[in-house]
Design an enzyme around this catalytic site. Structure first.
Site, PDB file in Angstrom:
ATOM      1  N   CYS A 223       0.827  -1.208   0.000  1.00  0.00           N
ATOM      2  CA  CYS A 223       0.000   0.000   0.000  1.00  0.00           C
ATOM      3  C   CYS A 223       0.861   1.258   0.000  1.00  0.00           C
ATOM      4  O   CYS A 223       1.458   1.606   1.022  1.00  0.00           O
ATOM      5  CB  CYS A 223      -0.916  -0.022   1.219  1.00  0.00           C
ATOM      6  SG  CYS A 223      -1.888   1.478   1.394  1.00  0.00           S
TER       7      CYS A 223
ATOM      8  N   CYS B  35      -0.426   4.049   2.357  1.00  0.00           N
ATOM      9  CA  CYS B  35      -0.193   3.826   3.795  1.00  0.00           C
ATOM     10  C   CYS B  35       1.276   4.055   4.145  1.00  0.00           C
ATOM     11  O   CYS B  35       1.583   4.617   5.191  1.00  0.00           O
ATOM     12  CB  CYS B  35      -0.521   2.392   4.191  1.00  0.00           C
ATOM     13  SG  CYS B  35      -1.989   1.739   3.436  1.00  0.00           S
ATOM     14  N   ASP B  36       2.177   3.584   3.294  1.00  0.00           N
ATOM     15  CA  ASP B  36       3.577   3.488   3.713  1.00  0.00           C
ATOM     16  C   ASP B  36       4.542   4.390   2.944  1.00  0.00           C
ATOM     17  O   ASP B  36       5.713   4.489   3.305  1.00  0.00           O
ATOM     18  CB  ASP B  36       4.056   2.027   3.561  1.00  0.00           C
ATOM     19  CG  ASP B  36       3.260   1.094   4.464  1.00  0.00           C
ATOM     20  OD1 ASP B  36       2.819   1.557   5.534  1.00  0.00           O
ATOM     21  OD2 ASP B  36       3.063  -0.077   4.095  1.00  0.00           O
TER      22      ASP B  36
END
Ligand code: NAP
Length: 318
Positions: free
Chosen positions: A134, A137-138
């Site tokens: 992701c 997200c990261d």
């Protein structure tokens, strides 16, 4: 056990749309969200191709809007995870969660799909320590770093391009010499000076100490095997349907997607499905919303037919 007219399992665009439509049909639906409300869209940075938002809209904001709209008409959102279902036994269907047990006259399944794993040594060990599925997200953790993206589809191009906001260099590793992604996303990736492409190549191993520091690559055309230094490995190689709850109860195709008829009904009457659990092809917010609408409308009609039949039977002379 709590009795419900309609239980919707899953809270992505398909589930929240099914909630909106069944709520407006006075069916008082209960939506059981799963681990994260919104599913995959909630971790999508920006949705650019959902009609009505010419400038695009953030995934979490879109989910929030859909949730509010469904709740406005009476849908109830339960933040819980389904652990077991009994659908094959017919009505009332049974749904067990961590927190409770429900029976329902009809069920709509919108549980979506999960990112596929590469299945190479180091992948599990370094997940969260350099391996990610992701970008939204990261990505932030890879500011100023050199990373690789695996895959040649729309997800790989979209996420790879997004990751150039953080990383210094994003190398796409693809097993063939042409991309699967659509033209627009391809061109955007090719035109991005921070992106590079390593063709005909697969990752054989992900290496590191505390965190990832290299991948071992294998060029499928030349046979070369070599180490490529990198600090991050983002994997976007497709998805698998979240079908574990339904194995042995509902018909699935050879890839594990639920089979539905033209009314979005599964092999068990009264159980409907929408979104990525039944759609391996389109997988768009817009298509999931459409399928959620169809499932909800079919569900409403099916429940009305059941009531009509019950009334006719009750009125028939003994
Ligand atoms: P996808 O289209 O199935 O692409 C998966 C990619 O990963 C392919 O390039 C495939 O290679 C590669 N791959 C698969 N297994 C692999 C393995 N074991 N090792 C190495 N590479 C592997 O998946 P996706 O990109 O997630 O897209 C799925 C669907 O969502 C598509 O219909 C797509 O159009 C849609 N989508 C749309 C958007 C958008 O419109 N903005 C964004 C994201 C996704 P091959 O090409 O060789 O098969």
């Amino acid at each position: 056990m709590q009795h419900e007219k309609v239980v919707i399992i899953g809270s992505g665009p398909a589930g929240l749309t099914a909630a909106l439509y069944t709520a407006r049909a006075n069916l008082d639906p209960l939506v059981i969200t799963g681990e994260q409300i919104g599913g995959q869209v909630s971790i999508t940075h920006e949705v650019e191709n959902y009609p009505g938002f010419p400038e695009g809209i953030g995934g979490p904001e879109l989910v929030e809007n859909m949730r509010k709209q469904a709740e406005r008409f009476g849908a109830r959102i339960l933040y819980d995870v389904v652990t077991e279902v009994n659908l094959a036994g017919g009505r009332p269907f049974r749904v067990k969660t961590y927190g409770g047990e429900y029976e329902a006259d009809a069920v709509i399944l919108t549980v979506g799909a999960t990112p596929r794993k590469l299945g190479v040594p180091g992948e599990t060990e370094f997940t969260g320590r350099g391996v990610s599925y992701c970008g939204t997200c990261d990505g932030f953790f890879f500011r100023g770093k050199d990373i690789v993206v695996v895959g040649g589809g729309d997800s790989a191009m979209e996420e790879g391009t997004f990751l150039t906001k953080f990383a210094d260099k994003v190398e796409v590793i693809h097993r063939r010499d042409e991309l699967r992604a659509g033209h627009t996303l391809q061109q955007r990736a090719f035109n991005n000076s921070k992106m590079g492409f390593i063709w005909d190549t697969v990752i054989e191993e992900i290496r590191g100490d505390d965190t990832v520091n290299a991948v071992r690559l294998h060029n499928l055309k030349t046979g070369d095997v070599y180490e490529h230094p990198t600090e991050g490995v983002f994997i976007f190689i497709g998805h698998d349907p979240n079908n574990a709850l339904f194995e042995g109860q509902l018909a699935m195709d050879e890839k594990g997607y639920l089979v539905v008829d033209k009314h979005m009904m599964t092999s068990v009457p009264g159980v409907f499905a929408a979104g990525e659990i039944m759609d391996p092809i389109y997988r768009q917010v817009a298509s999931s919303v459409g399928q959620g609408t169809q499932a909800a409308m079919s569900c409403e009609r099916w429940l009305a037919d059941q009531e009509d039949e019950a009334t006719t039977e009750a009125a028939a002379p003994a």
